[in-house]
Motif scaffolding. Structure first.
Motif, PDB file in Angstrom:
ATOM      1  N   PRO A 131      63.033 113.378 -91.471  1.00 25.07           N
ATOM      2  CA  PRO A 131      62.172 112.317 -91.819  1.00 25.07           C
ATOM      3  C   PRO A 131      60.727 112.471 -90.729  1.00 25.07           C
ATOM      4  N   PRO A 132      59.852 111.679 -91.017  1.00 29.39           N
ATOM      5  CA  PRO A 132      58.486 111.920 -90.289  1.00 29.39           C
ATOM      6  C   PRO A 132      58.843 111.378 -88.865  1.00 29.39           C
ATOM      7  N   ALA A 133      58.251 111.667 -87.821  1.00 28.85           N
ATOM      8  CA  ALA A 133      58.322 111.477 -86.441  1.00 28.85           C
ATOM      9  C   ALA A 133      58.229 110.011 -86.267  1.00 28.85           C
ATOM     10  N   ILE A 134      57.248 109.589 -86.980  1.00 26.57           N
ATOM     11  CA  ILE A 134      57.014 108.025 -86.581  1.00 26.57           C
ATOM     12  C   ILE A 134      57.213 107.214 -88.004  1.00 26.57           C
ATOM     13  N   ALA A 135      58.180 106.538 -88.212  1.00 28.69           N
ATOM     14  CA  ALA A 135      58.793 105.723 -89.271  1.00 28.69           C
ATOM     15  C   ALA A 135      57.698 104.730 -89.293  1.00 28.69           C
ATOM     16  N   VAL A 136      56.407 104.840 -89.970  1.00 26.72           N
ATOM     17  CA  VAL A 136      55.378 103.866 -89.886  1.00 26.72           C
ATOM     18  C   VAL A 136      55.599 102.916 -91.202  1.00 26.72           C
ATOM     19  N   ASN A 137      55.727 103.671 -92.303  1.00 23.28           N
ATOM     20  CA  ASN A 137      55.436 102.874 -93.695  1.00 23.28           C
ATOM     21  C   ASN A 137      57.013 101.967 -93.711  1.00 23.28           C
ATOM     22  N   PRO A 138      58.214 102.626 -93.368  1.00 18.42           N
ATOM     23  CA  PRO A 138      59.372 101.447 -93.694  1.00 18.42           C
ATOM     24  C   PRO A 138      59.061 100.173 -92.618  1.00 18.42           C
ATOM     25  N   ALA A 139      58.439 100.513 -91.507  1.00 15.90           N
ATOM     26  CA  ALA A 139      58.344  99.232 -90.707  1.00 15.90           C
ATOM     27  C   ALA A 139      57.219  98.368 -90.841  1.00 15.90           C
ATOM     28  N   GLN A 140      56.423  98.736 -91.872  1.00 14.48           N
ATOM     29  CA  GLN A 140      55.205  97.759 -92.138  1.00 14.48           C
ATOM     30  C   GLN A 140      55.681  96.432 -92.567  1.00 14.48           C
ATOM     31  N   PRO A 141      54.986  95.390 -91.857  1.00  7.75           N
ATOM     32  CA  PRO A 141      55.336  94.056 -92.122  1.00  7.75           C
ATOM     33  C   PRO A 141      54.848  93.509 -93.601  1.00  7.75           C
ATOM     34  N   PHE A 247      54.725  97.783 -86.325  1.00  8.47           N
ATOM     35  CA  PHE A 247      53.764  96.443 -86.272  1.00  8.47           C
ATOM     36  C   PHE A 247      54.566  95.427 -85.786  1.00  8.47           C
ATOM     37  N   ASP A 248      55.821  95.344 -86.438  1.00  6.06           N
ATOM     38  CA  ASP A 248      56.623  94.204 -86.168  1.00  6.06           C
ATOM     39  C   ASP A 248      56.938  94.142 -84.687  1.00  6.06           C
ATOM     40  N   ALA A 249      57.338  95.365 -84.227  1.00  4.89           N
ATOM     41  CA  ALA A 249      57.773  95.525 -82.939  1.00  4.89           C
ATOM     42  C   ALA A 249      56.848  95.660 -81.817  1.00  4.89           C
ATOM     43  N   THR A 250      55.547  95.450 -82.118  1.00  2.00           N
ATOM     44  CA  THR A 250      54.394  95.386 -81.129  1.00  2.00           C
ATOM     45  C   THR A 250      53.916  94.036 -81.194  1.00  2.00           C
ATOM     46  N   PRO A 251      53.832  93.428 -79.885  1.00  2.00           N
ATOM     47  CA  PRO A 251      53.370  92.252 -79.871  1.00  2.00           C
ATOM     48  C   PRO A 251      51.732  91.968 -80.198  1.00  2.00           C
ATOM     49  N   PHE A 252      51.624  91.062 -80.787  1.00  2.00           N
ATOM     50  CA  PHE A 252      50.165  90.798 -81.322  1.00  2.00           C
ATOM     51  C   PHE A 252      49.416  89.426 -80.948  1.00  2.00           C
ATOM     52  N   THR A 253      48.356  89.556 -80.550  1.00  2.00           N
ATOM     53  CA  THR A 253      47.610  88.191 -80.128  1.00  2.00           C
ATOM     54  C   THR A 253      46.283  87.975 -80.909  1.00  2.00           C
ATOM     55  N   GLU A 300      50.680  96.553 -76.748  1.00  2.00           N
ATOM     56  CA  GLU A 300      50.473  95.383 -77.348  1.00  2.00           C
ATOM     57  C   GLU A 300      49.044  95.484 -77.907  1.00  2.00           C
ATOM     58  N   ASP A 301      48.870  94.766 -78.878  1.00  2.00           N
ATOM     59  CA  ASP A 301      47.641  94.723 -79.781  1.00  2.00           C
ATOM     60  C   ASP A 301      46.693  93.633 -79.816  1.00  2.00           C
ATOM     61  N   TRP A 302      45.426  93.342 -79.571  1.00  2.00           N
ATOM     62  CA  TRP A 302      44.564  92.250 -79.445  1.00  2.00           C
ATOM     63  C   TRP A 302      43.589  92.501 -80.523  1.00  2.00           C
ATOM     64  N   VAL A 303      43.199  91.278 -81.361  1.00  2.00           N
ATOM     65  CA  VAL A 303      42.238  90.880 -82.061  1.00  2.00           C
ATOM     66  C   VAL A 303      41.248  89.908 -81.572  1.00  2.00           C
ATOM     67  N   VAL A 304      40.197  90.105 -81.300  1.00  2.00           N
ATOM     68  CA  VAL A 304      39.218  89.167 -80.369  1.00  2.00           C
ATOM     69  C   VAL A 304      38.423  88.778 -81.657  1.00  2.00           C
ATOM     70  N   ALA A 401      42.684  95.423 -89.558  1.00  2.00           N
ATOM     71  CA  ALA A 401      41.912  95.502 -88.478  1.00  2.00           C
ATOM     72  C   ALA A 401      42.662  96.131 -87.316  1.00  2.00           C
ATOM     73  N   ARG A 402      43.948  95.756 -87.264  1.00  2.00           N
ATOM     74  CA  ARG A 402      45.099  96.424 -86.238  1.00  2.00           C
ATOM     75  C   ARG A 402      45.388  97.720 -86.415  1.00  2.00           C
ATOM     76  N   SER A 403      45.322  98.047 -87.698  1.00  2.00           N
ATOM     77  CA  SER A 403      45.663  99.586 -87.708  1.00  2.00           C
ATOM     78  C   SER A 403      44.350 100.361 -87.077  1.00  2.00           C
ATOM     79  N   ASP A 404      43.308 100.084 -86.951  1.00  2.00           N
ATOM     80  CA  ASP A 404      42.152 100.891 -86.574  1.00  2.00           C
ATOM     81  C   ASP A 404      42.482 101.348 -85.075  1.00  2.00           C
ATOM     82  N   THR A 405      43.088 100.413 -84.340  1.00  2.00           N
ATOM     83  CA  THR A 405      43.364 100.766 -82.995  1.00  2.00           C
ATOM     84  C   THR A 405      44.869 101.081 -82.474  1.00  2.00           C
TER      85      THR A 405
END
Length: 879
Positions: A131-141, A247-253, A300-304, A401-405
């Motif tokens: 499988p891919p090194a980072i399971a990105v698509n299955p973990a998408q919210p 995305f789900d496991a990363t804190p977002f503010t 962590e991720d922030w969107v200002v 917007a979160r995916s860019d960073t």
């Protein structure tokens, strides 16, 4: 006993220890059943019809087989959750006809899918496919799942692209945008964090700094700090990339108030690397402004919300200018300028992943390509065109917007390792580095770090960019928003700068250029006043529509738009008045003749009377010069009726009057000779107009009666007559031929221009003599003496036949008898003449050569027999 034990073992549930025995027994039973089924006799239907008991057994066995097959199909459908598998699971085999007709579609396809999934699972179990090194698509919210909208596939919902109902947020800014064209932007930095040079000072190192202008250097307060950045050692160490969390496991503010902003700033102070990106809006504002700022760390991720915290974001300079913290951006040229323009933010220690992809020679350098390459993530780039002023933001826009960073730091790790690996390989191979940073020498930089240093050097140049206001240049039209730049981009050569000298100053093109530049300047002024983009005020293509067909009234103006832009609907009268004024000024510049030419119009009429020339032979040019009509000077030198180019020969007016007007009155001659304005006469090389004026456009003979200040336009008269002539077929004027003296007709020699025969040249052979008719009598019926067709011009002389001596005495030649085609028989109706028996075949064979044996008419050869087989290469198709 043995068979019973074997059958019992086969019916028992298989275990890992007995699986091999079970598999062997299963394959043996399947092979035995297949062989018996293949050996069934062909006369089963006959025995079934004869023996009732046999028919009953056959039906019972068939029902058991169909039930077993249907159970297997239902089990196959339960293992696959797709809609297609569920539809196939509902399909059943009810009768023999279903087995014959639908066996492949119902049974074979289902079994193929089962076997394919089994192969995939076995490969995963054995480690053959990872499988891919980072399971990105299955973990998408669920926020990233696209919702059903009214937009077309791949298109953005119009409600998200242009939120026309939103109130302009710049109206609530404490620091209003300054759109004045004459003002100059200066940084208003309150405090300089991490300063090596105090705020307000500009320290230049002449050994390493290029010669820059003082103004450009003073506008960037962190120029010295960027040029002398002490990069951390971990930027030049190859380490394992840190995979980002889902995305789900990363804190977002969502940061929209001061408390959340202070908490974010406290966490950013302790980070080693941060990823930054911006979302900008430029459609409903002239200069544009930042709507969102995305910041990500490893945890962590922030969107200002930069619209709500616009005046507080300057405190981020504490982190953004810290050289110990790596700021990772992608394609930061615009971001650097926007940060300065809106927030007075500057970046020290920038790593631009775009420059890294360029140094590594990637085929494509977009962020979407890097996301797919390293993270197996496909971002929906249609949200780039979204209106980021919307509040609250939809979930799909927030996820974009979160995916860019969110993945940018992982991309930074991979690119940094790739740069170090390639730099190490080049150092071993002895390949010199392609470039060097301006403040480090080759001896101080390890060879393995050369490519990383090159990316950092390019990133420094990006970080040193300075925001400059877009100024409007009405005279030259340069710059990104200038009229000359736009005309060149749209390939409108007649509207670019310098078109006046290249394409001339004709009235039509002059009006188009004037309207285009007027509307372009009006659009820029209105956009600055209302703080709207020029595209919102008036789209670019409408500029060229209005320039090609300038509207004369309000209805014509509004009909040019589909639909009418809101600003044009409110300020249409202002735009129409500007267009009318531009047209008036352009026509006045090209139509108004000089005052001397208007005051001396009577001199042209006096010259025409003195030279006995018809009306229109001498006309006044726009420069106050007298021009002779070529019909009074000699034969036309060109067959183009609409060309008006003047020859280079100039004749003095005094010599003209002395040679052509010996009977002129003394008053008219002195009036013409003593006038200082009329300096020379231009002899034009093509035919001029037949009349000097008309009842519709005015009579040129009345030009002398006008006041000296009245506007008289010869250029306009020329243009109108030229347009009329362009739609008509105008016969060429009669050329003036020298005198022709016929040996057989008595009478004096006649010259076509009314001159003496002695002054004429050699006679034109074959030309018709036409007496001169004055201009005043050309339109009268009595002036027409003969209504016969006159051939104008000189025909090519034909070679005459030799006349017998007897006819030289005046005898007329014999008339040629007309040929009667009706009395001659048709050669197609004639019978072929019979050939003589003796010698005919030999002569025909000798005449036709290899094509003898067939003759019809005068055809040299028989038609080729296409249907017959050819032998060899006799058709000469290939040579």
């Amino acid at each position: 006993m043995t068979e019973a034990s074997t059958s019992t073992a086969a019916r028992a549930a298989p275990t890992p220890a007995s699986f091999n025995d079970y598999n062997t027994a299963l394959q043996t039973a399947a092979l035995k059943a297949t062989k018996h089924a293949a050996q069934l006799p062909a006369d089963i239907p006959f025995h079934r019809s004869v023996d009732r008991a046999f028919a009953k057994d056959i039906d019972t066995a068939s029902a058991r087989v169909l039930a077993l097959a249907n159970r297997l199909l239902a089990l196959a459908a339960t293992t696959d959750s797709s809609a297609a598998a569920k539809r196939k699971g509902k399909a059943r085999l009810e009768s023999e006809e279903d087995v014959v007709d639908n066996f492949h579609a119902v049974v074979v396809d289902s079994m193929d899918q089962l076997l394919e999934r089994a192969d995939i699972r076995l490969d995963e179990f054995l480690g053959r496919s990872k499988p891919p090194a980072i399971a990105v698509n299955p973990a998408q919210p669920t926020a990233q799942k696209a919702k059903k909208t009214n937009a077309l596939p791949g298109r953005l919902d119009p409600a998200l692209q242009h939120a026309s109902t939103l109130t302009k947020p710049q109206l609530s800014f404490k620091r209003r945008p300054d759109n004045n064209n004459m003002s100059i932007w200066h940084p208003t930095l309150k405090h300089k964090y991490n300063a090596q040079v105090p705020l307000g000072y500009n320290l230049r190192d002449d050994d390493t700094e290029e010669n820059l202008s003082g103004q450009s250097a003073s506008l960037h307060p962190y120029r010295y700090e960027i040029r002398h950045t002490p990069y951390p050692a971990h930027m030049f160490a190859s380490t394992a990339p840190v995979p980002p969390r889902s995305f789900d496991a990363t804190p977002f503010t969502w940061v929209s108030d001061s408390a959340a902003f202070d908490a974010m700033l406290e966490k950013l102070r302790g980070a080693r690397e941060i990823a930054i990106d911006l979302e900008h809006h430029s459609y409903r504002t002239f200069a544009g402004f930042v709507c969102l700022m995305q910041i990500s760390t490893r945890e962590e991720d922030w969107v200002v919300d930069t619209l709500a915290l616009r005046d507080e974001l300057e405190a981020l300079n504490e982190v953004f200018t810290d050289p110990r913290i790596v700021k990772v951006l992608h394609g930061a040229e615009s971001d650097i300028v926007w940060l300065q323009q809106d927030f007075n933010l500057y970046i020290v220690n920038l790593f631009d992943t775009y420059h890294a992809s360029k140094v590594l020679d990637f085929p494509r350098h977009g962020l979407a390509t890097l996301l797919e390459m390293y993270c197996d993530f496909t971002a929906d780039k249609k949200y780039q065109l979204a209106d980021w002023r919307i509040r609250p933001l939809p979930e799909e826009m927030l996820a974009y917007a979160r995916s860019d960073t969110h993945f940018l730091l992982y991309i930074y790790d991979n690119l940094r390792n790739a740069l170090l690996d390639r730099g190490q390989s080049q150092s071993r191979a002895g390949t010199p580095p392609s470039s060097q940073t301006p403040h480090e020498s080759q001896s101080q930089t390890p060879a393995a770090h050369a490519l990383v240093r090159e990316v950092l050097a390019r990133s420094e140049e990006t970080a040193l960019r300075v925001y400059e206001k877009e100024l409007y240049d009405y005279a030259e039209g340069g710059g990104p928003g200038g009229w000359d730049t736009l005309a060149k981009k749209w390939n409108k050569g007649a509207l670019t700068a310098g078109a006046e000298t290249q394409a001339g100053t004709g009235s039509v093109y002059a009006v188009q250029r004037a309207v285009y530049r007027c509307v372009h300047a009006w659009r820029d002024r209105v956009a600055r006043e209302e703080d709207e983009s020029t595209r919102y005020v008036l789209p670019n293509h409408y500029l060229f529509v209005l320039a090609d067909k300038p509207p004369a009234d309000m209805a014509a103006l509004l009909s040019a738009f589909h639909p009418v832009p809101p600003v044009i609907r409110r300020r249409s009268k202002e735009l129409l008045d500007a267009i009318r004024q531009a047209v008036k000024e352009a026509q006045g510049a090209t139509k108004t003749a000089p005052a001397d030419a208007r005051a001396n119009a009577s001199v042209a009429r006096a010259a025409a009377a003195a030279t006995d020339a018809p009306d229109g032979d001498i006309e006044m040019s726009a420069a106050g010069e007298v021009a002779l009509d070529p019909t009074s000077a000699g034969p036309a030198s060109s067959t183009d009726l609409w060309a008006h180019g003047a020859l280079t020969d100039a004749v003095n007016v005094r010599g003209l009057i002395a040679s052509r007007a010996p009977k002129a009155s003394a008053a008219a001659g002195s009036a013409l000779l003593d006038n200082p304005v009329v300096a020379r006469v231009e002899v034009k090389g093509t035919a001029s107009f037949a009349a000097a004026g008309s009842a519709l456009f005015g009579d040129a003979s009345k030009m002398a009666a006008r006041p000296s200040g009245a506007p008289v336009s010869t250029v306009r008269f020329r243009e109108v007559v030229a347009r009329i002539h362009g739609t008509l077929v105008i016969a060429p004027s009669v050329p003036r031929a020298p005198a022709v003296k016929s040996s057989g007709s008595p009478g004096p020699d006649v010259s076509m221009d009314g001159g003496n025969a002695a002054d004429s040249g050699p006679a034109l052979e074959g030309a018709v003599e036409i007496p001169f008719v004055p201009a005043a009598q050309r339109g009268r019926p009595e002036a027409v003496e003969d209504d016969s067709i006159v051939v104008v011009g000189q025909r090519r002389a034909k070679k005459r036949k030799r006349v017998p001596k007897s006819s030289k005495d005046g005898d007329e030649a014999e008339a040629v008898e007309a040929f009667d085609y009706g009395a001659v028989s048709n050669i197609l109706d004639e019978e072929p003449e019979p050939e003589p028996e003796d010698g005919g075949a030999k002569r025909r064979k000798k005449k036709q050569g290899a094509f003898a044996g067939y003759q019809y008419g005068n055809f040299p050869a028989p038609p080729p027999a296409r249907a017959q087989p050819q032998s060899g290469n006799q058709t000469r198709t290939f040579r």
